[in-house]
Design an enzyme around this catalytic site. Structure first.
Site, PDB file in Angstrom:
ATOM      1  N   ASP A 266      -0.353  -7.495   1.505  1.00  0.00           N
ATOM      2  CA  ASP A 266       0.211  -6.145   1.535  1.00  0.00           C
ATOM      3  C   ASP A 266       1.736  -6.208   1.669  1.00  0.00           C
ATOM      4  OD1 ASP A 266       0.447  -3.416   1.656  1.00  0.00           O
ATOM      5  OD2 ASP A 266      -0.254  -3.239   3.741  1.00  0.00           O
TER       6      ASP A 266
ATOM      7  N   HIS B 130       0.820  -1.211   0.000  1.00  0.00           N
ATOM      8  CA  HIS B 130       0.000   0.000   0.000  1.00  0.00           C
ATOM      9  C   HIS B 130       0.851   1.257   0.000  1.00  0.00           C
ATOM     10  CE1 HIS B 130       0.440   0.056   4.519  1.00  0.00           C
ATOM     11  NE2 HIS B 130       0.359   1.361   4.317  1.00  0.00           N
TER      12      HIS B 130
ATOM     13  N   SER C  15       4.221   2.529   8.136  1.00  0.00           N
ATOM     14  CA  SER C  15       3.883   1.481   7.174  1.00  0.00           C
ATOM     15  C   SER C  15       5.097   1.005   6.397  1.00  0.00           C
ATOM     16  CB  SER C  15       2.836   2.009   6.186  1.00  0.00           C
ATOM     17  OG  SER C  15       1.603   2.208   6.828  1.00  0.00           O
TER      18      SER C  15
END
Length: 852
Positions: A708, A654, A802
């Site tokens: 992901d 992502h 992230s």
């Protein structure tokens, strides 16, 4: 800095059987007097017996003497003992010439000090008999005024090894006062003809590690710290410090100033018996003046202050396993009363040890007097309390609150109350071994309502009422969970506490009395519980056969066994055979016949051992050498990533795709920073690279965050080193147990909706049972995801973290990449763990796409 800086390495046998028969035809001459002959022969016989006995006695005496010499006289081994000390001189002003050991003034005063020491030692029989000589090493200003100074010396003694304790006691007796409450005047007071007035003597035995025979180089450097500067270990940062050296840096500040030494980097051998640094509050390595000893990769405060205008930094190394060393910045600050103590008024406020969060200086004393209105009481809550090791009576460094002494490492959120409107808090540190100190807040309260609108814990801590009876120990003493009425979503433990029902039968004793695990369907005594919930006899476990039908009975064995059938719980070697040992990869033992379980295992170990994180703390430089910062050109830091090799990085899909397939997918939009510690501040270890290509997982779902995960290939190979190093990828069968500690790192926001931070953060979390996690996250967790966090809240990854690593350290010390930061419901919310991409599920994909 001479050869040291150039990196040269300061480099009648007896025959058995029957006797022959005599010849009887042989004639012997007759004796003239046979009787006389017989008598003479008898006397001779007695004479020879006497001589033999005498010789035997002599031999016995010799042997006895040899034995006595061997076991007694040889034990009269004399040993050399060295002592380092400081002598306070009250009638001598310090001259600048005393800084130069080659000056006539230094030599003259050194001779006086040596004579003074000889006079002092002559008054003690043990010292007088064993003293062999003294050498003066340095002089400095005294702390008591302009007309005083300190002489630093080394004294040598030679004594029978059995009398070493007596020598130590005699040396220490020099410090004992004969009279006077302050102990500054005593038996050491001497005034020889040349007029030295000695007001104190402190001596301690030399650290034995600094006298080992293998030390090749001993050298001292003198530094004035009037201007700011830095001190480095030899070779830093380009090479490791040399072996077998003992180096000293003598730091001097201007009179009326103290020295501050802040370590930028400190990486040494983890064994303090091998390599270490020490800092002393003096110009000589006196044990009674050591402020700290550090080795390995320390994580506490590394900012130190002297009590006066001198400080000594030492480095000792052994013959092998040398490390990068250190870099430290020095400066001088005015020697005024530390910013602590005084009178505090008002309903609330804060106080801390001097110079907090740096280590407090030695020989410091502070007194706070707090006063509020007469109808209120006072309480003080210590949010940080680090005052060395606890000792009975707190005789070293301590905090005194209205006569109650506190020391050591008290638990956080410790509260002390005063049943009046006044409170006196005292802080005192002795002459050696400092710590970070304390940070506290005080508050006034009405006696009959100490926690208005909040819940009062038994330890007087006040917490939000919504935290009462929620299953979490928010008070620290569990008083918020006592005598609770459980609601429909909770389980009532036998000890009266309430726990969430989803904790039942998860294999962890959440109640503390096993209530939540008692009613679970489980195997009988003597049986093994398979992961598929079948039960088999314990004797069948680890027998090399798949008795569970899922191989789980062979997956956690202490020794490796080649199993007949491979499964998701067994490790597959390169030759196709599978072994049953739990997590054999990179554990330091060869389990596969082809050694493939130990191949490519240079990862995950810092070359030198030995989304900001919510609730985290600042990391040390080089602590996480696999951490990468991903930047979109012109925008700045966006995501984190992990170093897999000198060419490949791993991050979250992502980060590089977003909702639309082409968002940020172009490799030329990215630049990556490796070896970075603080955003916008690169150093000699920081490397910036462009990206050649990005490979996001082909089944990544931007709506569910399934799969992901993404790979990034750099435009060129990066040089690996102490600040850039790959993390290990676990095998597909690697087992990370529920509840084990994991670390998240990154530059993300410190709170939900907050802004990213500049310095790399770290935080410890725990891996969470997948069934529990699915319950908490409404079944949004897939098989390729991993849950970790602190369910009581307060610690989590957040925006900007992230793609960064979730790392776990194995028992062998190897760090594995357990997960990639993916998503979560908010940041650090209670009962809302962080969700990570589980790397074991994608090990084959990573190998296929990158070859790593």
């Amino acid at each position: 800095m001479d050869a040291l800086d150039s990196g040269q390495k300061f480099s009648f046998s007896r025959v058995g059987g029957q006797m022959e028969d005599w010849d009887t035809t042989l004639n012997f001459l007759p004796a003239t007097d046979s009787k006389r002959l017989e008598k003479v022969s008898g006397r001779q016989k007695k004479l020879w017996i006497g001589v033999g006995l005498l010789l035997l006695a002599v031999v016995v005496a010799l042997l006895t003497g040899l034995l006595v010499w061997h076991f007694n006289l040889r034990r009269d081994v004399r040993v050399k003992k060295l002592y380092i000390g400081a002598m306070g001189i009250s009638n001598k002003p310090f001259l600048e010439a005393y800084e130069d050991p080659d000056s006539p003034q230094f030599g003259h005063l050194a001779a006086q000090v040596s004579q003074q020491l000889k006079t002092i030692y002559s008054r003690n029989s043990v010292l007088a008999k064993s003293f062999t000589g003294s050498t003066v090493q340095a002089f400095s200003e005294g702390n008591s005024g302009d007309n005083s100074m300190v002489a630093y010396y080394q004294s040598e003694f030679e004594i029978h090894e059995s009398q070493q304790a007596s020598l130590d006691e005699a040396i220490e007796s020099l410090e004992r006062p004969e009279g006077g409450p302050d102990g500054r005047q005593g038996r050491m007071q001497q005034s020889p003809s040349e007029g030295l007035s000695v007001n104190s003597v402190i001596s301690r035995a030399v650290d034995a590690r600094t006298t080992r025979s293998s030390l090749f180089v001993k050298k001292t450097f003198n530094i004035h710290v009037k201007e700011k500067g830095e001190v480095r270990s030899p070779g830093f940062p380009d090479s490791a410090y040399p072996p077998n050296v003992y180096l000293q840096w003598r730091l001097r500040a201007d009179p009326g100033h103290r020295i501050q030494l802040d370590f930028h980097t400190l990486i040494l051998d983890e064994d303090c018996q091998q390599d270490f640094i020490r800092i002393y509050d003096s110009l000589a390595p006196i044990e009674h003046r050591v402020l700290t000893e550090q080795c390995g990769y320390p994580h506490g405060s590394l900012s130190f202050l002297s009590s006066g205008n001198v400080m000594l930094l030492t480095l000792l190394s052994n013959e092998e396993k040398n490390f990068p060393g250190f870099r430290a910045n020095y400066s001088q600050i005015p020697l005024t009363q530390p910013d602590c103590g005084g009178t505090l008024t008002g309903d609330k406020g804060f106080l801390s040890s001097p110079f907090y969060p740096a280590n407090y200086p030695p020989q410091t004393s502070c007194v706070w007097k707090i006063e509020t209105t007469k109808d209120q009481f006072l309480k003080v809550q210590f949010n940080k309390f680090l005052l060395g090791n606890y000792s009975e009576g707190c005789l070293q460094d301590y905090v005194d609150v209205n006569g109650q002494r506190l020391c050591g490492r008290e638990p956080e959120t410790m509260v002390v109350t005063s049943r009046s409107n006044t409170m006196t808090i005292k802080f005192k540190s002795d002459a050696f071994y400092v710590d970070q100190g304390f940070y506290a807040e005080y508050q006034a309260f009405v006696p009959n309502n100490p926690c208005p609108g909040r819940f009062q814990c038994h330890n007087n801590l006040c917490i939000n009422q919504t935290l009462q009876c929620d299953g979490w120990n928010d008070c620290g003493d569990n008083s918020d969970e006592d005598n609770c009425q459980c609601d429909a979503s909770q389980l009532k433990c036998k000890n009266g506490q309430c726990k969430a029902k989803f904790w039942e039968c998860d294999g962890i004793d959440d109640c503390g009395d096993k209530t939540d695990e008692e009613t679970c369907v489980k195997c009988k005594e003597g049986e093994f519980s398979c992961r598929n919930h079948d039960c088999i006899p314990e004797r069948l476990r680890c027998n090399g056969k798949d008795d569970c039908a899922d191989s789980s009975d062979e997956s956690q064995c202490e020794r490796s066994v080649v199993v007949q059938q491979c499964s998701e719980f067994t490790f597959r070697c390169s030759d196709g055979k599978c072994i049953s040992k739990l997590n054999p990869d990179c554990d330091g033992e060869q389990d596969c016949e082809d050694g493939s379980d130990e191949e490519n295992c240079h990862c995950g170990r810092r070359p030198y051992r030995s989304s900001r994180i919510v609730g985290g703390q600042v990391s040390r430089e080089g602590e996480w050498p696999w951490q990468v910062s991903l930047h979109i050109k012109g925008t700045g830091h966006v995501c984190g990533a992990s170093v897999l090799s000198n060419r490949w990085l791993l991050t979250a899909a992502h980060c590089v795709t977003g909702i639309t397939p082409d968002k940020h997918v172009r490799a030329d939009q990215w630049e990556v920073f490796l070896g970075l510690h603080e955003q916008s501040q690169t150093n000699e270890w920081t490397v910036r690279h462009s990206v050649k290509r990005i490979i996001a997982h082909h089944d990544y779902n931007p709506f569910t965050y399934s799969n992901d995960i993404a790979l990034m290939e750099l435009d060129a190979n990066v040089t690996l080193g102490q600040n850039i190093w790959p993390i290990c990828l676990p095998s597909p069968t690697y087992h990370f147990p529920v509840g084990c500690e994991a670390w998240i790192t990154g530059w993300g926001a410190t709170r939900e909706g907050g802004l990213p931070v500049s310095v790399l953060q770290k935080a410890a979390v725990r891996l969470i049972n997948s069934t529990v996690c699915k319950t908490l996250m409404s079944d949004e967790v897939t098989e390729g995801m991993l849950c970790a966090g602190v369910l009581k809240g307060g610690v989590d990854a957040c925006q900007g973290d992230s793609g960064g690593p979730l790392s776990v350290t194995s028992p062998s010390g190897t760090v594995f990449l357990a997960g990639v930061v993916s998503w979560g419901n908010g940041c650090a919310r209670r009962n809302k763990p962080g969700i990570y991409t589980q790397t074991t599920k994608y090990r084959s994909w990573i190998r296929e796409e990158s070859g790593v």
